[in-house]
Design an enzyme around this catalytic site. Structure first.
Site, PDB file in Angstrom:
ATOM      1  N   ASN A 198      11.134   5.408  12.685  1.00 20.24           N
ATOM      2  CA  ASN A 198      10.008   4.915  13.487  1.00 20.24           C
ATOM      3  C   ASN A 198      10.549   3.861  14.450  1.00 20.24           C
ATOM      4  OD1 ASN A 198       7.684   3.766  14.472  1.00 20.24           O
ATOM      5  ND2 ASN A 198       7.035   2.866  12.520  1.00 20.24           N
ATOM      6  N   LYS A 223       9.079   2.348  16.771  1.00 18.52           N
ATOM      7  CA  LYS A 223       8.059   1.354  17.162  1.00 18.52           C
ATOM      8  C   LYS A 223       8.090   1.156  18.689  1.00 18.52           C
ATOM      9  CE  LYS A 223       8.262  -0.561  12.566  1.00 18.52           C
ATOM     10  NZ  LYS A 223       7.963  -1.674  11.679  1.00 18.52           N
ATOM     11  N   HIS A 277      -0.208   3.474  10.295  1.00 21.00           N
ATOM     12  CA  HIS A 277       0.835   2.483  10.035  1.00 21.00           C
ATOM     13  C   HIS A 277       0.188   1.101   9.892  1.00 21.00           C
ATOM     14  CE1 HIS A 277       4.271  -0.149  10.576  1.00 21.00           C
ATOM     15  NE2 HIS A 277       5.014   0.879  10.204  1.00 21.00           N
ATOM     16  N   GLU A 293       0.958  -1.705  10.973  1.00 18.50           N
ATOM     17  CA  GLU A 293       0.839  -2.487  12.218  1.00 18.50           C
ATOM     18  C   GLU A 293      -0.394  -2.054  12.993  1.00 18.50           C
ATOM     19  OE1 GLU A 293       4.861  -1.732  13.499  1.00 18.50           O
ATOM     20  OE2 GLU A 293       5.558  -3.018  11.876  1.00 18.50           O
ATOM     21  N   GLU A 295       4.303   2.064   2.158  1.00 12.81           N
ATOM     22  CA  GLU A 295       4.986   0.953   2.830  1.00 12.81           C
ATOM     23  C   GLU A 295       4.302  -0.367   2.482  1.00 12.81           C
ATOM     24  OE1 GLU A 295       7.248   2.433   6.533  1.00 12.81           O
ATOM     25  OE2 GLU A 295       5.219   1.926   7.155  1.00 12.81           O
ATOM     26  N   GLY A 299      10.061  -4.970   7.901  1.00 13.01           N
ATOM     27  CA  GLY A 299      10.731  -5.824   8.881  1.00 13.01           C
ATOM     28  C   GLY A 299      11.116  -7.183   8.332  1.00 13.01           C
ATOM     29  N   SER A 348      12.087  -2.138   5.106  1.00  9.08           N
ATOM     30  CA  SER A 348      13.456  -2.646   5.034  1.00  9.08           C
ATOM     31  C   SER A 348      14.433  -1.682   4.363  1.00  9.08           C
ATOM     32  CB  SER A 348      13.492  -4.021   4.352  1.00  9.08           C
ATOM     33  OG  SER A 348      12.745  -4.955   5.107  1.00  9.08           O
TER      34      SER A 348
HETATM   35  P1  PGA Z   1      11.360  -1.570   8.652  1.00 10.38           P
HETATM   36  O1  PGA Z   1      10.009  -0.829   9.130  1.00 10.38           O
HETATM   37  O2  PGA Z   1      12.291  -0.502   8.159  1.00 10.38           O
HETATM   38  O3  PGA Z   1      11.859  -2.272   9.883  1.00 10.38           O
HETATM   39  O4  PGA Z   1      10.963  -2.516   7.563  1.00 10.38           O
HETATM   40  C1  PGA Z   1       9.460   0.235   8.396  1.00 10.38           C
HETATM   41  C2  PGA Z   1       8.202   0.715   9.040  1.00 10.38           C
HETATM   42  O5  PGA Z   1       7.440  -0.116   9.561  1.00 10.38           O
HETATM   43  O6  PGA Z   1       7.916   1.926   9.058  1.00 10.38           O
END
Ligand code: PGA
Length: 251
Positions: A9, A11, A97, A99, A169, A175, A215
């Site tokens: 992803n 983003k 997601h 976010e 997640e 992140g 992560s």
């Molecule tokens: P990350 O993000 O691997 O940077 O923690 C995962 C995600 O948001 O799908």
């Protein structure tokens, strides 16, 4: 037997030209020794160009979008429809997601409409669920995540559900560099599979793939992938580095 599924992803990263360079670099170094299904999810502006490079090099990589609106067309300024995504060769759409839930206030109801719209057009959703740190600390993480699952899948037909991928997640792991322990991640994925069994029966629950996200890095992927109910990963930050992404695919 569930085929492992690693999705990147990206983003809101990479301009159109940066995306073209990136996928070219991936192509140059690409190796997939576990025979995973692999997918990249660039921003909308780079989808078609990335697809062109995938096709012209016969790269065995799927294309995913990071979001979409649930209507097919109309007066929805700024939105992108499932039909538009399908017409440029997208295979998967990330839906719900955290976010989008947190920043853009997407509710389970909206996520449910999006999942249905993805199926209607014949694409495949990667549907994200996961709890915040405060919910985890209150001890209610499982109830919360299973509640999200039930609401987001309300009214989904059995013929479609088989094409669902789930991404568990935990928000506090995204992140932040804090991964859930493999055991905690697997416990939640097992609970999700148990709920899928209640909803759709054992055979279907055994076929639906559940990714872990939060992560995921080259150093922790192999332990995560050794767990019984983790079938892949939704990778954010590490999917923006060619070597890290390829190392994760080859866990
Ligand atoms: P990350 O993000 O691997 O940077 O923690 C995962 C995600 O948001 O799908």
């Amino acid at each position: 037997m569930r085929k492992p599924f690693i999705a990147g992803n990206w983003k809101m990263n990479m301009t159109h030209l940066e995306a073209i360079k990136f996928i070219g670099d991936v192509e140059y170094k690409y190796e997939n020794k576990n025979d995973c299904e692999v997918c990249v999810c660039p921003p909308f502006t780079a989808l078609r160009s990335v697809k062109n490079i995938i096709d012209s090099n016969a790269l065995d990589i799927k294309l995913g979008a990071q979001n979409m609106y649930y209507e097919e067309a109309g007066a929805f300024t700024g939105e992108i429809s499932p039909l538009m995504l399908k017409s440029i060769g997208v295979d998967y759409v990330i839906v719900g997601h955290s976010e989008r839930r947190e920043i853009f206030k997407e509710t389970n109801k909206i996520v449910n409409k999006k999942v249905k719209a993805v199926f209607v057009i014949g694409l495949k959703p990667i549907m994200c669920i996961g709890e915040s740190l405060s919910i985890r600390e209150s001890g209610n993480a499982e109830d919360f995540v299973l509640g999200q699952l039930v609401e987001c899948l309300s009214g989904i037909e059995e013929k479609d559900i088989i094409n669902l991928t789930l991404a568990y997640e935990p928000i506090w792991a995204i992140g932040t560099g804090k991964t859930a322990t493999s055991k905690d991640a697997n416990d939640m994925c097992s609970a999700i599979r148990g709920k899928l069994e209640n909803l759709f029966g054992k055979d279907i629950s055994e076929e639906i793939r559940i990714q872990y996200g939060g992560s995921v890095k080259p150093f922790n992927i192999s332990e995560l992938m050794s767990m019984t109910d983790i079938d892949g990963a939704l990778v954010g930050g590490a999917s923006l580095k060619v070597d890290d992404f390829i190392a994760i695919v080859n866990y």
